[in-house]
Design a protein around this motif. Structure first.
Motif, PDB file in Angstrom:
ATOM      1  N   LYS A 254       2.152  -8.930  -1.810  1.00 26.34           N
ATOM      2  CA  LYS A 254       2.448  -7.410  -2.154  1.00 26.34           C
ATOM      3  C   LYS A 254       3.503  -7.140  -0.837  1.00 26.34           C
ATOM      4  O   LYS A 254       4.386  -6.217  -0.992  1.00 26.34           O
ATOM      5  N   ALA A 255       2.919  -7.582   0.302  1.00 25.39           N
ATOM      6  CA  ALA A 255       3.667  -7.399   1.583  1.00 25.39           C
ATOM      7  C   ALA A 255       5.331  -7.965   1.261  1.00 25.39           C
ATOM      8  O   ALA A 255       6.252  -7.260   1.811  1.00 25.39           O
ATOM      9  N   ALA A 256       5.375  -9.026   0.986  1.00 27.72           N
ATOM     10  CA  ALA A 256       6.748  -9.687   0.599  1.00 27.72           C
ATOM     11  C   ALA A 256       7.674  -8.808  -0.358  1.00 27.72           C
ATOM     12  O   ALA A 256       8.773  -8.568  -0.228  1.00 27.72           O
ATOM     13  N   ILE A 257       7.012  -8.517  -1.409  1.00 30.57           N
ATOM     14  CA  ILE A 257       7.472  -7.500  -2.502  1.00 30.57           C
ATOM     15  C   ILE A 257       8.181  -6.224  -1.692  1.00 30.57           C
ATOM     16  O   ILE A 257       8.980  -5.893  -2.038  1.00 30.57           O
ATOM     17  N   LYS A 258       7.051  -5.524  -1.145  1.00 35.20           N
ATOM     18  CA  LYS A 258       7.545  -4.321  -0.497  1.00 35.20           C
ATOM     19  C   LYS A 258       8.791  -4.452   0.301  1.00 35.20           C
ATOM     20  O   LYS A 258       9.725  -3.758   0.567  1.00 35.20           O
ATOM     21  N   LYS A 259       8.691  -5.381   1.209  1.00 36.18           N
ATOM     22  CA  LYS A 259       9.650  -5.865   2.227  1.00 36.18           C
ATOM     23  C   LYS A 259      10.946  -5.915   1.608  1.00 36.18           C
ATOM     24  O   LYS A 259      12.213  -5.480   2.013  1.00 36.18           O
ATOM     25  N   ALA A 260      10.976  -6.805   0.683  1.00 37.63           N
ATOM     26  CA  ALA A 260      12.222  -7.014  -0.184  1.00 37.63           C
ATOM     27  C   ALA A 260      12.884  -5.717  -0.737  1.00 37.63           C
ATOM     28  O   ALA A 260      14.070  -5.460  -0.663  1.00 37.63           O
ATOM     29  N   PHE A 261      11.989  -4.906  -1.456  1.00 40.55           N
ATOM     30  CA  PHE A 261      12.577  -3.598  -1.666  1.00 40.55           C
ATOM     31  C   PHE A 261      12.981  -2.538  -0.739  1.00 40.55           C
ATOM     32  O   PHE A 261      13.904  -2.352  -0.775  1.00 40.55           O
TER      33      PHE A 261
END
Length: 309
Positions: A254-261
């Motif tokens: 989830k942290a990786a997804i949020k960071k990418a956005f």
């Protein structure tokens, strides 16, 4: 005694641990599905989101598959079943998902060009029509978007209730068009006499985006302009749409997804700009609790339906 060798070994262990953790979630989720509500026709959504999905796949290091939902409920039910890992919701459909027990969490929100994080529901009529206010439209046809659309159904019903109007009794027909674009087209072609839609600003609305693409024509095929439409009602501010991921995904995923956005506007500005025709500012973080007022709105609409049945 703490030596440099011990410190370096510890740092290396932390890096290895973080790397192993990332590999763990990537092994479990080598492919994820990103679903988008049908704010416009299917091919339009695909064209708009394809570059961003490619960016997201590259940043996450896994395959991200875009799914254009048939309706708003499809995103809700897809996340309920765990088949949709990231969903782009309308505020009301996200609230509906939470209200009905879907384990999903909002993580970023759309930001308008002026920095605001909200939009409006408006009622449009044709400028050539005699209708100047809602009271002029009794017995006529109303176009709504989808039962789970915020600006296309829930807020319009809330606004009409404030005016002591029950749409199902007041209008001759209430027609669900399926998408915001279809609602505008239904008005342009005379299928409905008034329709609800979303509006950010005078130069940024579903209507202006459609007009810029030459999509709106009158019944005789003549291209239409913004001046051919008139707003007769405007709602209070609605919180912008969220992107939400499944609550039970691994925390580092989830942290990786949020960071990418959050980094998308800088890392792939062209893909980001295409999502809103360059109208939006970069996403900012948002919390699920920020949609509590929208959940209250959904409860209100549900109570209206219960009273009517």
């Amino acid at each position: 005694m703490i030596t440099r060798r011990i410190v370096l070994a510890g740092a290396a262990a932390l890096v290895f641990s973080a790397s192993a953790s990332a590999e763990d979630w990537k092994a479990k989720y080598p492919e994820i599905t990103f679903a988008v509500i049908p704010a416009e026709n299917g091919s339009g959504v695909t064209e708009r989101y394809a570059p961003f999905v490619s960016y997201l796949s590259k940043e996450l290091g896994i395959k991200v598959t875009l799914r254009v939902a048939n309706d708003y409920a499809a995103v809700i039910e897809g996340q309920r079943a765990g088949n949709i890992h990231i969903g782009y919701y309308g505020p009301a459909s996200f609230a509906r998902a939470r209200l009905t027990g879907v384990k999903t969490d909002a993580f970023v929100i759309d930001v308008n060009s002026d920095g605001s994080k909200g939009y409006y529901s408006v009622f449009y009529v044709l400028a050539k029509s005699p209708y100047q206010k809602i009271e002029d439209l009794k017995g006529r046809n109303l176009g709504l978007v989808d039962p789970n659309s915020t600006s296309g159904n829930n807020m319009p019903r809330f606004k009409l209730n404030q005016m002591s109007i029950d749409p199902d009794a007041y209008f001759s027909k209430v027609i669900f068009t399926g998408s915001h674009e279809n609602a505008v087209l239904a008005l342009a072609q005379g299928t409905v006499d008034v329709t609800a839609n979303w509006w950010n600003a005078d130069d940024d609305s579903n209507l202006t985006r459609m007009l810029n693409k030459g999509m709106v024509k009158s019944a005789d095929g003549t291209p239409m302009k913004k001046e051919d439409f008139r707003i007769i009602v405007k709602s209070d501010l609605i919180i912008n749409s969220p992107y939400a991921y499944l609550s039970d995904l691994p925390e580092d995923m989830k942290a990786a997804i949020k960071k990418a956005f959050l980094e998308a506007a800088d890392k792939d500005p062209e893909a980001f700009k295409k999502l809103s025709d360059g109208k939006n500012k970069p996403w900012v973080p948002i919390a699920t609790d920020d949609y509590n007022k929208t959940i209250e709105l959904i409860r209100f609409v549900d109570n209206l339906r219960k009273k009517a049945s």
